[in-house]
Design an enzyme around this catalytic site. Structure first.
Site, short mmCIF file in Angstrom:
data_model
loop_
_atom_site.label_atom_id
_atom_site.label_comp_id
_atom_site.label_asym_id
_atom_site.label_seq_id
_atom_site.Cartn_x
_atom_site.Cartn_y
_atom_site.Cartn_z
CB SER A 1 8.17 -43.35 -17.00
OG SER A 1 7.11 -42.58 -16.64
CG MET B 1 -1.64 -6.90 9.62
SD MET B 1 -0.32 -6.71 9.00
CE MET B 1 -0.70 -6.23 7.30
NE ARG C 1 -5.94 4.81 4.68
CZ ARG C 1 -7.34 4.38 4.45
NH1 ARG C 1 -7.65 3.30 3.97
NH2 ARG C 1 -8.34 5.37 4.32
N GLY D 1 -7.84 -7.19 5.34
CA GLY D 1 -8.37 -7.08 6.58
C GLY D 1 -7.72 -7.79 7.53
CE1 TYR E 1 5.96 -39.31 -19.73
CE2 TYR E 1 7.75 -39.51 -21.33
CZ TYR E 1 6.89 -39.74 -20.35
OH TYR E 1 6.83 -41.16 -19.85
CB CYS F 1 4.00 -41.39 -14.93
SG CYS F 1 4.84 -42.80 -14.16
NE ARG G 1 -6.34 -4.68 -2.44
CZ ARG G 1 -7.03 -4.63 -0.97
NH1 ARG G 1 -6.08 -4.56 0.02
NH2 ARG G 1 -8.15 -4.88 -1.14
CG HIS H 1 -14.38 -9.42 5.39
ND1 HIS H 1 -14.63 -10.77 5.79
CD2 HIS H 1 -12.93 -9.31 5.40
CE1 HIS H 1 -13.49 -11.40 6.22
NE2 HIS H 1 -12.53 -10.70 6.02
CE LYS I 1 -3.79 -0.41 2.46
NZ LYS I 1 -4.09 -0.72 3.76
C1 PEP Z 1 4.51 -44.05 -9.00
O1 PEP Z 1 5.12 -44.95 -8.24
O2 PEP Z 1 5.04 -42.92 -8.86
C2 PEP Z 1 3.66 -44.58 -10.04
C3 PEP Z 1 3.20 -43.62 -10.90
O3 PEP Z 1 3.26 -45.54 -10.03
P1 PEP Z 1 2.20 -45.97 -8.75
O4 PEP Z 1 1.52 -44.85 -8.32
O5 PEP Z 1 1.09 -46.51 -9.55
O6 PEP Z 1 2.71 -47.01 -8.00
#
Ligand code: PEP
Ligand code: MG
Length: 943
Positions: free
Chosen positions: A827, A125, A114, A123, A915, A895, A360, A476, A43
């Site tokens: 992966s 303080m 303020r 809100g 990925y 994954c 702000r 609020h 502020k």
């Molecule tokens: C993991 O272990 O990260 C995975 C993707 O396999 P799961 O969660 O099925 O064990």
């Protein structure tokens, strides 16, 4: 002065500055650095910046956050050396700029004091208005404005606020008096109170202060100022502010201490040519490029925010005060073109002159953030990169919030203002503590209040949504709910809340605590009961934004999807493939489970052949559908991973079932015996021959069931493992029961072959779980090769697919160079890899000790939520490096759940992964996070 809810200074506030003296500490709006929010608070920095870009801001100055920290570190709680002198000298400058004098009985200068820290904490303080009033200056103000009512109104407001914030007098004491006088005067709203009424209120307020503190209300204006500055500093460590920082993970690096802004008061309650309002430069609910806001004529700022009177929407100002509306439009344009961000600003009109009091960055929901980002980029106010960086990836999750099913027929019970979009159902509760209690117990609740106050914040956290009977879209309740992405209906005036009776009255209808209601923050409707909701669809703006994100990202985003339907959804979310298809999930369908059981109960590979032959076409069909849906994108199919006993009931369950069956058998035998005896008796009486004894088929059936359950129990016992997570699962299972993996590989390859024959461009990838040694891959690969050859010969085609491995075992990271000789892709299964690295059970840790670890800062984050760069990440780094040393073309992804979490995605980007793969609804978040990660590499695009 310590107010009762002040918390002692903890390590949270850094004390580094405490030893520094001769610091500047106090800055006029003309000299403060408008970019230095850490020092001046958001502020304060903005007031400096607004002053310096030529907006009409009332004169004033900022006392820095460093002064706050120095003050809080002093056990005697004295303002740092020299600060009071500097404040006095700045007050002289304000006096000369306004032509008024602080404490002058004829021409008094009043100021607001303020709070304001580096991060906006609405809100949380304290702020004090109308400071500088005492019995003498009050008369001066009255004479100067020729408005007695206005004078007493300002006075009673000041006594209450100062009394509450700086002297610790409970608010209810003032409220009770106020309501009594209103009742006595027979008025409903405070604007109906006369000068005499307000004078009586002021007098009684002064008495309350004396009674509560044992001291008269301070008359000396500099004493008032000093106490107020200290009170604002103290509010940094007040419970509300501390809770808020904890909830939103605001660390001292992000905001450390509050600044104090001392600003000359301007009055919106000086008559009908005065007003006060709050506005957004664009609609924070929808993002539409129109001025949004509310104002009240002849009122002070907190009246709008507190919802004491329901304000008018700003478009009406265009009719009521057209010239001022034009000035307001001009202010809006200046703010946006300077800040290049939607602004949430406060203004006051004093006798026809517009003052900008505060601005702000506007807090908006995800819908509005997306729309404004896209539109501001198209208006060239922002670059596309800035438009992307403006939105926190996790915020997009809000867009997946449910809406009411449009087919519902329910009539609304009440109607309020659509204050924060989204729909939610839950039991109504009428105070924040109950909301917290029930919310913690896992109940869904809607917090229903007359109006909310900052101290209700814990109730917001615990609720699905908020409903108030007073206040507008900038009240609020509305602002806080929007910031949290929760639905809110405000100002539903037909609802009368009785907190004591724990009920609300709507016309004749009484709502009791625990009754279910549904609120629709998009329309302002309130319904009785639970109304079904539907998922939202992607807006065009979101599609555009995510397209820009993809253009800017290097990481590809795939989805974890196990069924053809999941695959369709993944495509809609913009996934460029499936990074993990957990085949075991396909086994769980009710009609398939008996076949899977048959497979498990089989004692020999030959016996197992029968159920596997039944499963083969089912799996093949699943794969065909998923490959076709995703064509020509890759689909990574993981071979069976969990231990097979997971498909069986537990030993305890079986014991119970057996007990039940045995009882049943006893009863059935008893019934059969009784029946036979009766027949015998009948034959004797009649002197006839009895027929053969009754043969009860039921008993036979029960015996068969018992035999089957016994077999199952024996199997469960055989398969029992002390540590199943570290047990007979994944590739270990695949190698010891090769016929299972062979069936799955055959199903994948035959599905791919059938698709290829139908000219569908499919890209299957076979992935092996739980691998720790390259020999495991060599062996599974031999199954693959054998089946590939067979199918290729049978079908006369060349199959196109990849073969790879999960990296989720620590040894796999250490053997990455060897594994990469067999695998075309890696992966990272970071769920298991995190479990293995920490030796924390992924099933239990989060409910047992991890909350304690988080609260006590033993670990920075929950490692199952945010990828642990320092441990798990190091293993990943080794695996990537060594794997790519063997095969520079190696495709590497993730994954585990971390694949959808923005901080973890940034880490994956930095590690050079190809990925990330995450659950479908998180794909949009991941796409934006991937763009952020890439854009974060180049310095020149930051906002
Ligand atoms: C993991 O272990 O990260 C995975 C993707 O396999 P799961 O969660 O099925 O064990
Ligand atoms: Mg795993």
């Amino acid at each position: 002065m310590n107010t009762p809810d002040t918390i002692e200074l903890s390590q949270e506030a850094s004390l580094e500055t405490s030893s520094k003296i001769n610091q500047k500490f106090v800055f006029s709006f003309h000299e403060g650095d408008g970019k230095n929010k850490q020092l001046l608070g958001g502020k304060g920095a903005n007031l400096c910046e607004m002053t310096q870009i030529g907006l009409n801001v009332p004169p004033g100055f900022v006392i820095s956050t460093e002064a706050c920290l120095t003050y809080l570190a002093d056990p005697g709680r004295q303002l740092p050396e020299g600060v009071l002198e500097k404040v006095k000298s700045q007050m002289e400058k304000v006096e000369s700029a306004t032509g008024k004098s602080f404490g002058d009985p004829q021409n008094p200068l009043l100021v607001s004091v303020r709070s304001g820290s580096a991060l906006s904490m609405p809100g949380m303080m304290d702020t004090i208005l109308n400071l500088g009033l005492n019995s003498e200056t009050l008369q001066g103000l009255i004479q100067q404005t020729k408005n007695e009512r206005f004078g007493y109104d300002a006075y009673r407001r000041f006594i209450q606020l100062f009394g509450k914030v700086a002297l610790g007098v409970p608010d209810e004491k003032f409220d009770t008096i106020f309501e009594e006088v209103k009742h006595k005067a027979g008025v409903k709203v405070d604007i109906g109170l006369s000068a005499e009424n307000l004078q009586e209120i002021s007098q009684r307020f002064l008495e309350v202060v004396l009674e509560h503190t044992g001291r008269p209300f301070p008359e000396n204006v500099f004493e008032q100022l000093e106490i107020a500055i200290k009170a604002v500093f103290n509010s940094w460590m007040g419970k509300r502010a501390v809770d808020y920082r904890r909830e939103f993970n605001i660390t001292p690096q992000m905001a450390n201490g509050t600044a104090v802004n001392v600003v000359a008061m301007v009055f919106g309650n000086m008559g009908n040519d005065s007003a006060t309002g709050v506005g957004f430069t664009r609609d924070p609910g929808t993002g539409e490029n129109v001025m949004f806001g509310e104002y009240l004529v002849n009122a002070q700022g907190e009246d709008v925010v507190a919802g004491i009177r329901t304000p008018k929407t700003v478009s009406l100002l265009a009719e009521e005060m057209p010239d001022l509306y034009r000035q307001l439009e001009d202010l809006r344009d200046k703010l946006e073109s300077h800040y290049k961000e939607v602004q949430d600003f406060e203004y006051t009109i004093e006798k026809g002159i517009l003052y900008c009091l505060q601005t702000r960055n506007g807090k908006m929901n995800a819908t509005a953030m997306v729309r404004t980002s896209v539109e501001m980029a198209k208006e060239r106010l922002l670059t596309k990169e800035q438009a992307l960086l403006r939105i926190k990836p996790e915020m997009l999750e809000q867009l997946l919030h449910p809406r009411l099913d449009s087919k519902h027929q329910s009539e609304p019970l009440a109607q309020g203002l659509p204050a924060s979009p989204g729909a939610a159902s839950g039991q109504c509760v009428f105070d924040a503590d109950r909301a917290e209690l029930l919310g913690r117990a896992g109940q869904k609740v809607i917090l229903v209040r007359e109006e909310t106050k900052p101290e209700d914040i814990h109730g917001f956290f615990a609720s699905q949504g908020v409903l108030t009977s007073r206040g507008g879209k900038t009240s609020h309740a509305a602002v806080v709910a929007r910031g949290m992405g929760k639905p809110c209906v405000a100002g539903a005036e037909g609802i009368h809340v009785d907190v004591k009776l724990r009920q609300a009255k709507i016309g004749e209808k009484i709502l009791h605590e625990g009754d279910n209601i549904t609120i629709d923050g998009g329309t302002g409707c309130v319904y009785l009961g639970v109304i079904p909701t539907v998922e939202p669809t992607f807006s065009d703006e979101l599609k555009t934004l995510l397209m820009w994100a993809d253009e800017n990202a290097r990481l590809k985003v795939m989805a974890n999807a196990d069924t053809p339907n999941d695959a369709k959804n993944a495509l809609e979310y913009g996934a460029v493939g499936i990074g993990l298809c957990r085949t075991e999930r396909m086994f769980n369908a009710p009609e398939r489970l008996p076949i899977v059981l048959e497979m498990i109960l089989a004692d020999t590979p030959e016996e197992r052949e029968v159920p596997l032959n039944k499963l083969l076409p089912i799996q093949r069909q699943d794969f065909k559908e998923i490959f076709t849906t995703m064509a020509p994108r890759p689909v990574t199919v993981r071979l069976l991973d969990p231990p097979i006993h997971e498909f069986l009931p537990t030993e305890d369950e079986l014991r119970e079932e057996l007990q039940h069956l045995r009882h049943l058998k006893e009863t059935a035998v008893g019934v059969a015996n009784l029946f036979n005896s009766l027949r015998l008796l009948h034959a004797e009486n009649e002197g006839t021959q009895t027929q053969l004894p009754f043969n009860d088929k039921g008993v036979e059936l029960i015996e068969q069931a018992i035999a089957k359950k016994e077999l199952m129990r024996k199997k469960v016992h055989e398969l029992h493992e002390v540590n199943p997570m570290l047990g007979h699962r994944g590739v270990r299972l695949g190698l010891t029961y090769p016929e299972i993996y062979k069936m799955q590989i055959q199903a994948i390859l035959e599905a791919a072959a059938e698709c290829q024959q139908a000219n569908i461009d499919v890209r299957p990838e076979i992935m092996v779980p739980q691998v720790c040694a390259s020999e495991e891959l060599v062996r599974v690969k031999s199954f693959v090769d054998e089946l590939r050859k067979k199918i290729e010969e049978e079908k006369g085609i060349k199959l196109v697919f990849k073969f790879g491995t999960m990296i989720e075992v620590v040894r796999a990271c250490m053997q990455a160079d060897e594994l990469a000789k067999q695998a075309e892709f890696f992966s990272f299964g970071t769920n298991d890899l995190t479990q293995a690295t920490f030796s924390f059970s992924r099933e239990d840790a989060e409910n047992k000790f991890l909350p304690f670890y988080a609260e006590n800062n033993i670990l920075e984050n929950n490692p199952f939520e945010v990828l642990d760069a320092k441990g798990v990440g190091k293993l990943m780094q080794i695996a990537v490096e060594w794997g790519r040393k063997t095969n520079p073309e190696l495709k590497v992804g993730i994954c585990g759940e971390h694949g959808g979490q923005s901080e973890s995605i940034k880490f994956c980007h930095e590690l050079g992964l190809t990925y990330v793969s995450c659950s479908g609804p998180r794909v949009p978040v991941a796409r934006l996070a991937a763009a952020h990660a890439k854009l974060g590499e180049s310095k020149n695009v930051s906002l």
